[in-house]
Every structure is written in structure tokens, then in C-alpha cells.
Design an enzyme around this catalytic site. Structure first.
Site, mmCIF file in Angstrom:
data_model
loop_
_atom_site.group_PDB
_atom_site.id
_atom_site.type_symbol
_atom_site.label_atom_id
_atom_site.label_comp_id
_atom_site.label_asym_id
_atom_site.label_seq_id
_atom_site.Cartn_x
_atom_site.Cartn_y
_atom_site.Cartn_z
ATOM 1 N N ARG A 1 -17.304 -11.442 10.827
ATOM 2 C CA ARG A 1 -17.473 -12.489 11.829
ATOM 3 C C ARG A 1 -18.015 -11.831 13.100
ATOM 4 N NH1 ARG A 1 -13.317 -15.035 15.857
ATOM 5 N NH2 ARG A 1 -14.789 -16.431 16.830
ATOM 6 N N HIS B 1 -19.552 -17.405 21.611
ATOM 7 C CA HIS B 1 -18.350 -16.635 21.952
ATOM 8 C C HIS B 1 -18.467 -16.277 23.436
ATOM 9 C CE1 HIS B 1 -14.980 -14.157 19.947
ATOM 10 N NE2 HIS B 1 -14.807 -14.037 21.253
ATOM 11 N N GLU C 1 -12.650 -20.449 20.819
ATOM 12 C CA GLU C 1 -11.617 -20.577 21.854
ATOM 13 C C GLU C 1 -12.067 -21.318 23.114
ATOM 14 O OE1 GLU C 1 -9.643 -16.883 22.729
ATOM 15 O OE2 GLU C 1 -8.823 -16.709 20.717
ATOM 16 N N ASN D 1 -7.207 -18.476 15.607
ATOM 17 C CA ASN D 1 -7.026 -17.162 16.233
ATOM 18 C C ASN D 1 -5.573 -17.090 16.698
ATOM 19 O OD1 ASN D 1 -9.798 -17.008 15.963
ATOM 20 N ND2 ASN D 1 -10.239 -16.969 18.152
ATOM 21 N N TYR E 1 -2.473 -14.563 18.278
ATOM 22 C CA TYR E 1 -1.995 -13.284 18.822
ATOM 23 C C TYR E 1 -0.476 -13.282 19.053
ATOM 24 C CZ TYR E 1 -6.791 -11.851 19.006
ATOM 25 O OH TYR E 1 -8.068 -11.515 18.630
ATOM 26 N N GLU F 1 -9.098 -14.616 13.926
ATOM 27 C CA GLU F 1 -8.766 -13.435 14.743
ATOM 28 C C GLU F 1 -7.275 -13.173 14.656
ATOM 29 O OE1 GLU F 1 -9.937 -13.382 18.900
ATOM 30 O OE2 GLU F 1 -11.897 -14.236 18.415
HETATM 31 C C1 FCB Z 1 -9.516 -13.593 22.013
HETATM 32 C C2 FCB Z 1 -11.021 -13.526 22.101
HETATM 33 C C3 FCB Z 1 -11.591 -12.231 21.598
HETATM 34 C C4 FCB Z 1 -10.753 -11.030 21.970
HETATM 35 C C5 FCB Z 1 -9.299 -11.266 21.633
HETATM 36 C C6 FCB Z 1 -8.399 -10.111 21.956
HETATM 37 O O1 FCB Z 1 -9.035 -14.527 22.933
HETATM 38 O O2 FCB Z 1 -11.592 -14.565 21.353
HETATM 39 O O3 FCB Z 1 -12.907 -12.127 22.060
HETATM 40 O O4 FCB Z 1 -10.955 -10.708 23.289
HETATM 41 O O5 FCB Z 1 -8.836 -12.403 22.299
#
Ligand code: FCB
Length: 477
Positions: A77, A121, A166, A288, A290, A361
Site C-alpha cells: 500500500r 494521503h 484518514e 487503520n 493504533y 495500517e
Molecule cells: C497514521 C497515518 C500514517 C502514519 C501513521 C503512524 O495516522 O495515516 O501516515 O503517520 O499514522
């Protein structure tokens, strides 16, 4: 902790983006982006990292494709830079820019790696940014034109597409808080930027299909919102944050409605017609993930958050630091079970309307240069949590780790390293980390599971913290 087996055909990939890797910001006719201009302002990029060079991907993409091939990755990607293809944001197409992505796609295909481009992006062409960027409805139409141009050229070889990445972060960090490009501090007046990005997504889906592209998705950030405290104010603060970051984007795309009538009323129209465009059926949906966010009642004072940006006082919610979990280099808590939680929540909320998912992500920033055992533990924990969501009935078809190489982490510059591959920013030398070998072995074991079901990647030490470090669990928001 061995990672459980995933179904045959599950897609194993890695992610990256143009601004964070390409460099070559004015090579071969590329126009400036809003991020190029923002990064050039003194003090905006924390460690003064050279974003005009980034990881040098534009010149060195063959090396990175070889690294992907070495991983045995199914897919990559990457993102297409809009101002590299259409420097003015509309009008003339830059043939050299388009040729670059043509070569990249060919190189990926030649190595058996599926190209999965993201069309936006965050690098808006500067002329459009200066004309209002996502506050201007016209930007959505210009984006769809550009999407069609890219698809006309690449759809014969690209079997998987991502419209935008995002929009929540662009709206919040870029237009509401001013921490990211374009540096606007509009607070709730930033909401039109959300609507126009959603419209851009919907129009781009149309343009892509018209140009013969298929297998279209989107990459939206999702994280469980946990409520801090027991008061009504805490609950309302958490609910509003949840609405603004999770459902403001997902609901229009998946249900054709905004989650809240009051918010819908703040959007520029014609909202009802636009929602029909925005909710064009998708082939898949990208998440995505985290970490969860802990949110409660408004705070009287401004707060520097764990992500390094400042939430001003006066917002109707307050973000709190999540205690009791291991933290990554960024200070982000490591909460693998948050991935299971958000995926099952999406599944419950949308039912049959939710297309098959890809994790577009997931990864962590660490200081360890090469012996990044904590990244291995992070990935093991999150893949195990992902498999648990699948066992609970969520249809997930692929996983793209963030990121293939270290890269420019936006305003954090070179200081936050998310890569499986280390970048020496002086020489741009690529050196695979321990996590690269681990991911390669994992992909190999997963693909050969039928022939060698006992084979699993090994690591030297037991996984630490990643899945077990949970202390206090907070109630769901
Ligand atoms: C996300 C972004 C990506 C990267 C990660 C850590 O929010 O999409 O570009 O910076 O965080």
C-alpha cells in the site's frame, strides 16, 4: 507467543505514503503540496528532518520493492502524490509524474507484489490548498478528476484501490487544531473539511469505476473510545469524541447518514444528495488502528496529548493519558485487544452493510535501531487480536503493517521510526530490522501452512507486555 494461523489467501502487506517517503519534491514536474509548504515553515518539523528528501523512495523504489519481495509480501500500500500527477490540482497532467507510478506498478507486478495505491494521503496540491483546500467543495471534484486520470493509466495492472486516508486526522489535526497542514485552527468550523473529503471519496469511487478500476476501498482510522470517569459529563465528552472521530466518517460511507443531526446541520449542502454519492457501495473497507483513546469531560486547561499535539482548552471533551500499558516511542499505549474491540464494534454497528475489511495500517514507533524485539511483540499481539476478531465473526481479508521502512512521521520528522527496515537519513541506506526477518518468516509460515502446519516463526524472548500489560480496564465509550 506464536501468531495463530490465518485463512489461506489472507493478504499480507505493508504500507507507506508519498509525502513520508518519496522526497524529490520538485523533480520531474511535481508541484508543491500543502504539506511541502507547511514543512518548509521554520519549526514545524520537530527534528528538522529533510522532508524534501524523505527516504528517497522516488529514486530508490526498486530497492524497496526488492525488500517487499524479500518479505514475500502479497501487497504494497503506497500513495500516489496528487501534485506529482496534477501539479496545479486541476488542468494539465504531468506525464513524468504519472510515468513514475507506472514504473512503480510494473516493478511491483514483476516481483509478484500487488500494488494497492491510496489516491490521497494528505498531500493536497498547494494551489488547491491556497484556494481553501477541503473547505472548498470544488476540491472534491478536482480530486475525482485526478482519481480518474490515475485509474485510466493504471487500472489494467492495479487490482486494489484506496480513495482517501484518514480524513478524520486531516480534519482534526489539519483544519481544527492546526497541528498538521494546512495549519488551520478552526475548531468546529473545520467540519466542512470532513464533508468535502467524504464527497471526494464518493466522487472518486464513481470516477475509478468509470475508468475500469475494481476492488475499491477506503482507509479510515478507528479506535475504541474509552470513557474516563463516571460522570455524565465524562460520558457525553467520550460520546462526542467517538462520534467525531469514528462515526462521522464511517456512517456516511457505510449507511449514507451522518451519526448526529446537529452535526449534519453544520455540513455544507446539498447534504442529502451528497450522502448518496458518499455511500456508493465499496468492495472492502480499510481500518487503520493504533490505540484506543481515553476521553472524558472537558478540561479547563490546554493539554499536550500523548501524540505530541495540543488539545486547546474549551473543547467539549478532554483527552486523558491511558495509564497501565506499555508505551511505544511515540508514547502511544500498546493495546492489542483494542483492535479486537473496534473490529467487533464495527461488525455490530454495521452488520451486513460492512464490506470485508482490511487492516490498512497498524504498527509502532520505537527507538531501537535494529534489534526491535518490541515491534515483534507488538505485531504478534495485534495479529493475535485480529485473529480473535475474525474468530468472533468479523470478515478480515488482509493486514498491512505500517510501515515498510522508517519514514518522515509528519511533524515528528525522522524521530518516530515505524519501519521494519531502518533508514539512515544521512546515506538513505536501508537495513532490515529484526522485525523484517520475523515478518518474512511469519508470511512464509502462513502461506505454507498446509504443507508444513507445524512451522512458526520463532523469536528469542517471550513476548513482553504487548498483550499482557493491561492494568486498569476502562468502561467502553
Ligand atoms: C497514521 C497515518 C500514517 C502514519 C501513521 C503512524 O495516522 O495515516 O501516515 O503517520 O499514522
Amino acid at each position: 507467543m506464536p501468531v495463530p494461523m490465518f485463512p489461506p489467501g489472507f493478504l499480507w502487506g505493508a504500507s507507506a505514503s508519498a509525502f513520508q517517503t518519496e522526497g524529490a519534491v520538485d523533480t520531474d514536474g511535481k508541484g508543491p503540496s500543502g504539506w511541502d509548504a507547511f514543512a518548509a515553515r521554520p519549526g514545524r518539523i520537530k527534528d528538522g528532518a529533510d522532508t524534501t528528501r524523505a527516504t528517497g523512495f522516488h529514486a530508490r523504489y526498486r530497492e524497496d520493492v526488492a525488500l517487499l519481495a524479500g518479505l514475500g509480501a502479497d501487497a504494497f500500500r503506497f500513495s500516489v502524490s496528487w501534485p506529482r500527477v496534477v501539479p496545479g490540482g486541476s488542468g494539465a497532467v504531468n506525464a513524468d509524474g504519472l510515468d513514475f507510478y507506472d514504473r512503480l506498478v510494473d516493478e511491483l507486478c514483476a516481483h509478484g507484489v500487488t500494488p494497492a495505491p491510496t489516491l490521497y494521503h494528505w498531500d493536497t496540491p498547494l494551489p488547491l490548498e491556497e484556494a481553501g483546500g477541503w473547505l472548498d467543495r470544488d476540491t472534491a471534484y478536482r480530486f475525482a478528476e485526478y482519481a480518474g486520470i490515475v485509474a485510466e493509466r493504471l487500472a489494467d495492472r492495479v487490482p486494489m484501490w484506496i480513495t482517501i486516508n484518514e480524513p478524520a486526522e486531516v480534519t482534526l489535526l489539519g483544519y481544527a487544531l492546526g497541528e498538521h497542514a494546512p495549519g488551520r485552527t478552526l475548531l468546529f468550523d473545520a467540519l466542512p473539511a470532513a464533508h468535502h473529503q467524504l464527497l471526494a471519496h464518493g466522487l472518486a469511487v464513481r470516477a475509478l469505476r468509470a475508468a475500469g478500476a475494481d476492488n475499491i476501498g477506503v482507509a479510515l482510522s478507528h479506535a475504541p473510545v474509552w470513557t474516563a470517569g463516571d460522570s455524565d459529563e465524562d460520558r457525553l465528552g467520550a460520546e462526542l469524541y467517538d462520534t467525531l472521530t469514528n462515526w462521522l466518517f464511517a456512517d456516511p460511507v457505510l449507511t449514507g447518514r451522518y451519526p448526529d443531526e446537529n452535526i449534519a446541520a453544520l455540513m455544507p449542502g446539498p447534504v442529502a444528495d451528497d450522502l448518496k454519492v458518499i455511500s456508493a457501495p465499496l468492495d472492502w473497507y480499510g481500518v487503520n488502528y493504533y490505540n484506543p483513546t481515553l476521553v472524558g469531560a472537558p478540561r479547563p486547561e490546554a493539554l499536550e496529548t500523548f501524540s505530541g499535539f495540543t488539545m486547546p482548552a474549551g473543547l467539549p471533551f478532554g483527552i486523558r493519558e491511558i495509564e497501565g500499558y506499555e508505551k511505544t516511542g511515540f508514547g502511544w499505549p500498546v493495546v492489542p485487544e483494542g483492535l479486537t474491540e473496534i473490529l467487533t464494534l464495527l461488525h455490530r454497528r454495521y452488520g451486513d452493510r460492512l464490506p470485508p475489511l482490511h487492516i490498512t495500517e497498524n504498527g509502532c514507533a520505537l527507538d531501537e535501531p535494529l534489534a526491535d524485539d518490541r515491534r515483534i511483540a507488538y505485531l504478534e499481539g495485534h495479529l493475535t487480536a485480529l485473529r480473535a476478531a475474525m474468530d468472533a465473526g468479523v470478515d478480515v481479508r488482509g493486514y498491512f503493517t505500517w510501515s515498510l521502512t522508517d519514514n518522515v512521521e509528519w511533524t515528528e520528522g525522522a524521530s518516530q521510526r515505524f519501519g521494519l527496515v531502518h533508514i539512515d537519513y544521512e546515506t538513505l541506506t536501508r537495513t532490515p530490522k529484526a522485525s523484517y526477518a520475523w515478518y518474512r518468516d511469519l508470511i512464509h509460515a502462513q502461506k505454507h501452512q498446509r504443507e508444513q502446519p507445524q512451522e512458526q516463526p520463532k523469536r528469542n524472548e517471550p513476548a513482553e507486555g504487548a498483550a499482557e500489560g493491561a492494568a486498569k480496564r476502562v468502561s467502553g465509550g
